[in-house]
Enzyme design. Sequence first.
Site, PDB file in Angstrom:
ATOM      1  N   HIS A 101       0.841  -1.200   0.000  1.00 16.53           N
ATOM      2  CA  HIS A 101       0.000   0.000   0.000  1.00 16.53           C
ATOM      3  C   HIS A 101       0.870   1.241   0.000  1.00 16.53           C
ATOM      4  CE1 HIS A 101       0.659  -1.390   4.110  1.00 16.53           C
ATOM      5  NE2 HIS A 101       0.651  -0.119   4.495  1.00 16.53           N
ATOM      6  N   HIS A 159       1.118   5.151   0.867  1.00 10.94           N
ATOM      7  CA  HIS A 159       0.504   6.214   1.678  1.00 10.94           C
ATOM      8  C   HIS A 159       0.602   7.537   0.915  1.00 10.94           C
ATOM      9  CE1 HIS A 159       0.422   4.141   5.698  1.00 10.94           C
ATOM     10  NE2 HIS A 159       1.383   3.414   5.147  1.00 10.94           N
TER      11      HIS A 159
HETATM   12  P1  5GP Z   1       1.646   0.368   7.339  1.00 12.13           P
HETATM   13  O1  5GP Z   1       2.243   0.636   8.677  1.00 12.13           O
HETATM   14  O2  5GP Z   1       1.396  -1.107   7.119  1.00 12.13           O
HETATM   15  O3  5GP Z   1       2.409   1.013   6.224  1.00 12.13           O
HETATM   16  O4  5GP Z   1       0.266   1.111   7.336  1.00 12.13           O
HETATM   17  C1  5GP Z   1      -0.977   0.473   7.459  1.00 12.13           C
HETATM   18  C2  5GP Z   1      -2.012   1.562   7.446  1.00 12.13           C
HETATM   19  O5  5GP Z   1      -3.277   0.954   7.315  1.00 12.13           O
HETATM   20  C3  5GP Z   1      -2.054   2.394   8.743  1.00 12.13           C
HETATM   21  O6  5GP Z   1      -1.856   3.756   8.423  1.00 12.13           O
HETATM   22  C4  5GP Z   1      -3.426   2.117   9.314  1.00 12.13           C
HETATM   23  O7  5GP Z   1      -4.018   3.249   9.896  1.00 12.13           O
HETATM   24  C5  5GP Z   1      -4.219   1.642   8.107  1.00 12.13           C
HETATM   25  N1  5GP Z   1      -5.253   0.673   8.415  1.00 12.13           N
HETATM   26  C6  5GP Z   1      -5.128  -0.421   9.206  1.00 12.13           C
HETATM   27  N2  5GP Z   1      -6.286  -1.102   9.245  1.00 12.13           N
HETATM   28  C7  5GP Z   1      -7.152  -0.428   8.451  1.00 12.13           C
HETATM   29  C8  5GP Z   1      -8.518  -0.656   8.079  1.00 12.13           C
HETATM   30  O8  5GP Z   1      -9.175  -1.604   8.492  1.00 12.13           O
HETATM   31  N3  5GP Z   1      -9.076   0.248   7.231  1.00 12.13           N
HETATM   32  C9  5GP Z   1      -8.393   1.326   6.746  1.00 12.13           C
HETATM   33  N4  5GP Z   1      -9.034   2.146   5.908  1.00 12.13           N
HETATM   34  N5  5GP Z   1      -7.096   1.574   7.069  1.00 12.13           N
HETATM   35  C10 5GP Z   1      -6.496   0.696   7.916  1.00 12.13           C
END
Ligand code: 5GP
Length: 139
Positions: free
Chosen positions: A98, A100
Site C-alpha cells: 500500500h 501512503h
Molecule cells: P503500514 O504501517 O502497514 O504502512 O500502514 C498500514 C495503514 O493501514 C495504517 O496507516 C493504518 O491506519 C491503516 N489501516 C489499518 N487497518 C485499516 C482498516 O481496516 N481500514 C483502513 N481504511 N485503514 C487501515
Amino acid sequence: MSTIFTQIVEGEIPARIVYEDETTMAFLDANPLAPGHTLVIPKDEYERLNDVPDDVASDLYETIHRLVPAVEDSVDADATTVAFNNGETAGQEVPHVHCHIVPRFEGDGGGPIHAVAGDRPDLADDELDDIAADIESRA
Ligand code: 5GP
C-alpha cells in the site's frame, strides 16, 4: 487468512473508497496522519513491492499519479508525502502493498522522508562506487 485490505476489496469490511479500477483501489486510511490520508493498493495481495508483477506495478503507479492531485486539491494541501513502508523492518504493518498519500501543510510539524532512517552511515567513495555498481548490475 486474507489481509484486512483484501477484505476491503471484497466488500467484507467497510472503507471510504475514493477510487477503484480493475486492478487497483484507493481508500482513506482509518487512522489518518492528516485529513485526506489515502492508501493506494493493488487489489491482488502482494506483501511487498518486490512481489508486484510489472503490469500491476504500472497500474499502481498510474493510480497513485491520479490520486495525488485529487487528494491535494480536496483538502487544499500544500504538498504530499508519498511513500511505502516496504517490509516489516521499514514499519509495514499490513502485509499487502500500500502506498501512503499523506497531505502536508505549512507548519504541520512533520518532517521530510529523510527523518525515517536511523543514523546516517559514513561511506567512503569506493564503498559508494561498489554499491552503485552492484545495484546497477541487478536493476
Ligand atoms: P503500514 O504501517 O502497514 O504502512 O500502514 C498500514 C495503514 O493501514 C495504517 O496507516 C493504518 O491506519 C491503516 N489501516 C489499518 N487497518 C485499516 C482498516 O481496516 N481500514 C483502513 N481504511 N485503514 C487501515
